[in-house]
Design a protein around this motif. Structure first.
Motif, mmCIF file in Angstrom:
data_model
loop_
_atom_site.group_PDB
_atom_site.id
_atom_site.type_symbol
_atom_site.label_atom_id
_atom_site.label_comp_id
_atom_site.label_asym_id
_atom_site.label_seq_id
_atom_site.Cartn_x
_atom_site.Cartn_y
_atom_site.Cartn_z
ATOM 1 N N GLY A 96 -6.150 11.530 9.040
ATOM 2 C CA GLY A 96 -5.600 10.542 8.101
ATOM 3 C C GLY A 96 -6.380 10.373 6.822
ATOM 4 N N MET A 97 -7.696 10.590 6.861
ATOM 5 C CA MET A 97 -8.493 10.342 5.664
ATOM 6 C C MET A 97 -8.854 11.638 4.949
ATOM 7 N N ALA A 98 -8.159 12.731 5.284
ATOM 8 C CA ALA A 98 -8.393 13.986 4.548
ATOM 9 C C ALA A 98 -7.831 13.837 3.139
ATOM 10 N N ARG A 142 -10.344 -7.748 -1.120
ATOM 11 C CA ARG A 142 -9.491 -7.431 0.026
ATOM 12 C C ARG A 142 -9.442 -5.951 0.332
ATOM 13 N N ASP A 143 -9.427 -5.123 -0.674
ATOM 14 C CA ASP A 143 -9.327 -3.703 -0.405
ATOM 15 C C ASP A 143 -10.634 -2.965 -0.604
ATOM 16 N N THR A 144 -11.419 -3.440 -1.520
ATOM 17 C CA THR A 144 -12.505 -2.573 -1.949
ATOM 18 C C THR A 144 -13.873 -3.240 -1.926
ATOM 19 N N VAL A 184 -3.501 -3.055 -17.772
ATOM 20 C CA VAL A 184 -2.095 -2.824 -17.393
ATOM 21 C C VAL A 184 -2.037 -1.421 -16.793
ATOM 22 N N VAL A 185 -2.261 -1.369 -15.493
ATOM 23 C CA VAL A 185 -2.307 -0.098 -14.766
ATOM 24 C C VAL A 185 -1.230 -0.187 -13.695
ATOM 25 N N GLN A 186 -0.106 0.478 -13.924
ATOM 26 C CA GLN A 186 1.008 0.348 -12.988
ATOM 27 C C GLN A 186 1.811 1.634 -12.952
ATOM 28 N N LEU A 197 -7.094 2.844 -5.357
ATOM 29 C CA LEU A 197 -6.480 1.546 -5.634
ATOM 30 C C LEU A 197 -6.962 1.062 -6.988
ATOM 31 N N PHE A 198 -6.179 0.216 -7.609
ATOM 32 C CA PHE A 198 -6.629 -0.362 -8.871
ATOM 33 C C PHE A 198 -6.675 -1.877 -8.789
ATOM 34 N N ARG A 199 -7.159 -2.324 -7.650
ATOM 35 C CA ARG A 199 -7.429 -3.750 -7.487
ATOM 36 C C ARG A 199 -8.894 -3.809 -7.143
ATOM 37 N N GLY A 244 -1.472 -0.721 10.473
ATOM 38 C CA GLY A 244 -2.330 0.200 11.199
ATOM 39 C C GLY A 244 -2.761 1.347 10.314
ATOM 40 N N TYR A 245 -3.667 2.154 10.859
ATOM 41 C CA TYR A 245 -4.199 3.297 10.115
ATOM 42 C C TYR A 245 -3.714 4.596 10.744
ATOM 43 N N ALA A 246 -3.177 5.487 9.914
ATOM 44 C CA ALA A 246 -2.795 6.818 10.403
ATOM 45 C C ALA A 246 -4.071 7.637 10.554
ATOM 46 N N ASP A 270 -8.956 15.075 -16.418
ATOM 47 C CA ASP A 270 -8.982 13.996 -17.417
ATOM 48 C C ASP A 270 -8.280 12.735 -16.916
ATOM 49 N N TRP A 271 -8.061 12.675 -15.577
ATOM 50 C CA TRP A 271 -7.426 11.488 -14.985
ATOM 51 C C TRP A 271 -6.171 11.178 -15.799
ATOM 52 N N PHE A 272 -5.277 12.165 -15.895
ATOM 53 C CA PHE A 272 -4.193 12.199 -16.870
ATOM 54 C C PHE A 272 -4.839 12.216 -18.260
ATOM 55 N N GLY A 319 -3.262 9.888 4.408
ATOM 56 C CA GLY A 319 -2.936 8.559 4.930
ATOM 57 C C GLY A 319 -2.656 7.573 3.807
ATOM 58 N N GLY A 320 -3.449 7.644 2.738
ATOM 59 C CA GLY A 320 -3.267 6.732 1.589
ATOM 60 C C GLY A 320 -1.947 6.974 0.894
ATOM 61 N N ALA A 321 -1.538 8.239 0.787
ATOM 62 C CA ALA A 321 -0.282 8.548 0.090
ATOM 63 C C ALA A 321 0.928 8.178 0.948
ATOM 64 N N VAL A 322 0.777 8.273 2.269
ATOM 65 C CA VAL A 322 1.904 7.941 3.140
ATOM 66 C C VAL A 322 2.071 6.420 3.231
ATOM 67 N N THR A 323 0.953 5.715 3.331
ATOM 68 C CA THR A 323 1.059 4.256 3.464
ATOM 69 C C THR A 323 1.171 3.562 2.106
ATOM 70 N N GLY A 324 0.706 4.254 1.039
ATOM 71 C CA GLY A 324 0.723 3.626 -0.293
ATOM 72 C C GLY A 324 1.672 4.346 -1.237
ATOM 73 N N LEU A 325 2.431 5.265 -0.735
ATOM 74 C CA LEU A 325 3.407 6.069 -1.487
ATOM 75 C C LEU A 325 2.725 7.024 -2.450
HETATM 76 C C1 FAD Z 1 -4.541 5.633 -12.523
HETATM 77 C C2 FAD Z 1 -3.785 5.890 -11.260
HETATM 78 C C3 FAD Z 1 -2.753 6.797 -11.263
HETATM 79 C C4 FAD Z 1 -2.060 7.043 -10.115
HETATM 80 N N1 FAD Z 1 -1.118 7.964 -10.183
HETATM 81 C C5 FAD Z 1 -0.521 8.336 -9.088
HETATM 82 C C6 FAD Z 1 0.419 9.359 -9.146
HETATM 83 O O1 FAD Z 1 0.725 9.849 -10.207
HETATM 84 N N2 FAD Z 1 0.979 9.785 -8.007
HETATM 85 C C7 FAD Z 1 0.673 9.205 -6.831
HETATM 86 O O2 FAD Z 1 1.173 9.644 -5.825
HETATM 87 N N3 FAD Z 1 -0.153 8.158 -6.750
HETATM 88 C C8 FAD Z 1 -0.772 7.729 -7.841
HETATM 89 N N4 FAD Z 1 -1.642 6.703 -7.763
HETATM 90 C C9 FAD Z 1 -1.679 5.830 -6.589
HETATM 91 C C10 FAD Z 1 -2.260 6.352 -5.312
HETATM 92 O O3 FAD Z 1 -1.470 7.361 -4.759
HETATM 93 C C11 FAD Z 1 -2.268 5.223 -4.299
HETATM 94 O O4 FAD Z 1 -3.157 4.251 -4.765
HETATM 95 C C12 FAD Z 1 -2.674 5.693 -2.900
HETATM 96 O O5 FAD Z 1 -2.379 4.690 -1.957
HETATM 97 C C13 FAD Z 1 -4.163 5.952 -2.891
HETATM 98 O O6 FAD Z 1 -4.510 6.607 -1.731
HETATM 99 P P1 FAD Z 1 -6.040 6.753 -1.286
HETATM 100 O O7 FAD Z 1 -5.997 7.804 -0.277
HETATM 101 O O8 FAD Z 1 -6.967 6.898 -2.422
HETATM 102 O O9 FAD Z 1 -6.226 5.401 -0.497
HETATM 103 P P2 FAD Z 1 -7.132 4.148 -0.731
HETATM 104 O O10 FAD Z 1 -7.188 3.809 -2.164
HETATM 105 O O11 FAD Z 1 -8.395 4.328 -0.006
HETATM 106 O O12 FAD Z 1 -6.273 3.095 0.081
HETATM 107 C C14 FAD Z 1 -5.016 2.686 -0.364
HETATM 108 C C15 FAD Z 1 -4.415 1.749 0.660
HETATM 109 O O13 FAD Z 1 -3.976 2.507 1.747
HETATM 110 C C16 FAD Z 1 -4.591 2.091 2.954
HETATM 111 N N5 FAD Z 1 -4.906 3.326 3.660
HETATM 112 C C17 FAD Z 1 -5.727 4.327 3.275
HETATM 113 N N6 FAD Z 1 -5.742 5.302 4.199
HETATM 114 C C18 FAD Z 1 -4.898 4.912 5.174
HETATM 115 C C19 FAD Z 1 -4.475 5.491 6.379
HETATM 116 N N7 FAD Z 1 -4.947 6.656 6.824
HETATM 117 N N8 FAD Z 1 -3.582 4.821 7.137
HETATM 118 C C20 FAD Z 1 -3.080 3.629 6.742
HETATM 119 N N9 FAD Z 1 -3.465 3.025 5.607
HETATM 120 C C21 FAD Z 1 -4.363 3.667 4.829
HETATM 121 C C22 FAD Z 1 -5.814 1.305 2.557
HETATM 122 O O14 FAD Z 1 -6.091 0.309 3.498
HETATM 123 C C23 FAD Z 1 -5.391 0.715 1.207
HETATM 124 O O15 FAD Z 1 -4.688 -0.475 1.373
HETATM 125 C C24 FAD Z 1 -2.341 6.379 -8.915
HETATM 126 C C25 FAD Z 1 -3.371 5.454 -8.895
HETATM 127 C C26 FAD Z 1 -4.081 5.214 -10.060
HETATM 128 C C27 FAD Z 1 -5.182 4.224 -10.027
#
Ligand code: FAD
Length: 436
Positions: free
Chosen positions: A57-59, A26-28, A306-308, A20-22, A145-147, A249-251, A87-93
């Protein structure tokens, strides 16, 4: 997990990493109880015949890829950063260079077990009793909820990826090429904009062996991947190194730490050339506001982060980039074409099935505008909405509440939230992502 929630007030996932980049609480941050997830970070099974993986989910994707590659398989979309979790990619795209063909990570999920905020463990499938939760889960950021366990489809790989970097001198030409290349037989497609006159699209194709005499590159050492786009029209990487090409290089964001300077790079240990290491350093800086304090003490201007990641329909890409070069002026910028894989749409992140979009990613800071700490972020939000696009919610969000729910289907969210979290044990999505 149930015990941790009972009478606990706010809880959050106690993961060792986050993308996350907040940096609000709330999140971190502080003042919340952390759920121990250390027993939920593994791959339970890879089924090479069915081409599926059963994953906790947290793999992290690093763990998942390490388990699937020995079977000649990988997830259909692997986000670029090693510590992003399934889990993060599914819930956070999530999005990657296979997204023009394979859509988003949640589109290859076959089933999930979700621990709801109300404390129930539910088996969630696309068409079952909890199909409404399945549909609303992507872009809900843990608020529904959490996957804890997911079954995902896998795709076959070959040992190497051959990359071709095509250069375009206008954004219009790049957008036209994206439309053409997304209909080609390429396995991967993404790009980088260095400036209005210099944009590259990279196609990747699986091959069994590099062309005779071709070298196999390694960007985990002294060389930096994004610079190779300008220097090496054709390149080869092992499939493993292709999947992780952006991580060391984090991109290009490692630039801020001097790691791309040959001398510093030589002494920066290889094991620390990882996105999670750089992110931890940024998190520390943000927590204490160190860089801005130094800038201001030296008589300079504070910087706005500006991280979006945003996506716009491909036909509006040139317009977005023109605005971006004039108003925001961050370079480089990442381009990643994406199209939903199926006919199904996902209410909290409404993209049109069949339509080609381009994800535009920018991750840096610019001098603050006096009197408006978030001016550039607001401009981006406004522009993206005006072009019929959306932005991801992993970073700061500045929409007011009505506008936010207009973009992310408030009615659909409220119905699912009411069913699975009637007592509001988890925060509401708007409050979670804005911290308001
Ligand atoms: C610089 C930068 C570049 C990025 N570039 C890309 C990119 O190119 N492609 C891309 O796909 N994404 C990119 N991301 C975004 C990233 O995919 C999302 O932030 C993703 O949600 C992070 O997943 P995480 O597993 O690290 O989860 P976390 O950062 O730990 O959590 C993200 C959110 O998901 C929730 N969450 C985590 N695990 C679960 C779970 N198992 N079930 C339900 N909710 C859960 C958390 O509560 C939190 O709200 C980028 C982020 C940054 C900062």
């Amino acid at each position: 997990m149930r015990r941790a929630r009972a009478g606990a007030g706010r809880v959050q996932l106690g993961k060792p990493s986050s993308n996350l980049f907040r940096f609000g609480d709330r999140d971190t941050g502080r003042g919340v109880r952390r759920l121990d997830t250390s027993a939920l970070d593994g791959v339970l099974e890879v089924d090479p015949q069915a081409r599926t993986a059963q994953v906790q989910g947290m793999a992290t994707y690093e763990t998942i890829v390490a388990a699937t590659l020995p079977h000649g398989l990988m997830p259909l979309v692997v986000p670029q950063l090693k510590t992003i979790t399934l889990g993060g990619a599914v819930t956070g795209l999530g999005v990657e260079s296979s997204s023009f063909r394979n859509g988003l990570p949640h589109e290859s999920v076959l089933e999930m077990d979700v621990l709801t905020p109300a404390g129930e463990l539910l088996h969630v499938t696309p068409d079952g009793e909890h199909a409404d939760l399945f549909a609303a889960f992507p872009n809900s950021y843990g608020t529904l909820g959490y996957a804890v366990r997911l079954v995902v489809e896998l795709a076959p790989v070959r040992p190497f990826v051959q990359l071709t970097h095509h250069r375009y001198t206008t954004a219009d030409a790049a957008a036209t090429a994206i439309e053409e290349l997304s209909g080609s037989d390429a396995d991967f497609l993404d790009g980088v904009v260095f400036g209005p006159g210099e944009q590259y699209l990279t196609t990747g194709r699986f091959v069994d062996a590099p062309m005779p005499g071709a070298r196999i590159s390694d960007y985990t050492g002294q060389e930096v991947f994004y610079r190779s786009l300008q220097r090496r029209p054709v390149d080869h990487l092992t499939v493993h190194d292709y999947i992780w090409r952006w991580d060391p290089d984090w991109f290009w964001c490692s630039r801020a730490f001097g790691v791309q300077q040959p001398l510093v790079r030589r002494f920066w240990p290889r094991r620390y050339r990882r996105s999670d290491v750089y992110r931890r350093l940024v998190a520390l800086d943000q927590r204490f506001g160190a860089s801005n304090r130094v800038r201001e003490a030296l008589g300079g201007t504070a910087e706005e982060m500006v991280v979006q990641d945003v996506e716009v329909p491909v036909e509006r890409l040139a317009e977005f980039l023109e605005f971006f070069h004039e108003q925001v002026r961050i370079s480089p910028v990442w381009l990643c074409p994406m199209r939903l894989r199926g006919e199904r749409s996902w209410p909290l992140y409404p993209m049109e099935p069949g339509r080609l979009y381009v994800n535009v990613g920018f991750w840096s800071s610019v001098p603050e505008r006096p009197g408006d700490r978030w001016a550039h972020n607001r401009l981006v939000e406004e522009k993206v909405a005006g072009l019929g696009g959306h932005k991801s919610l992993y970073s700061t969000v500045h929409y007011d509440e009505d506008e936010f729910w207009g973009h992310y289907d408030g009615a659909a969210y409220r119905a699912v939230k009411q069913r699975y979290d009637p007592d509001g044990c988890a925060p509401d999505l708007y409050r979670k992502v804005t911290g308001r």
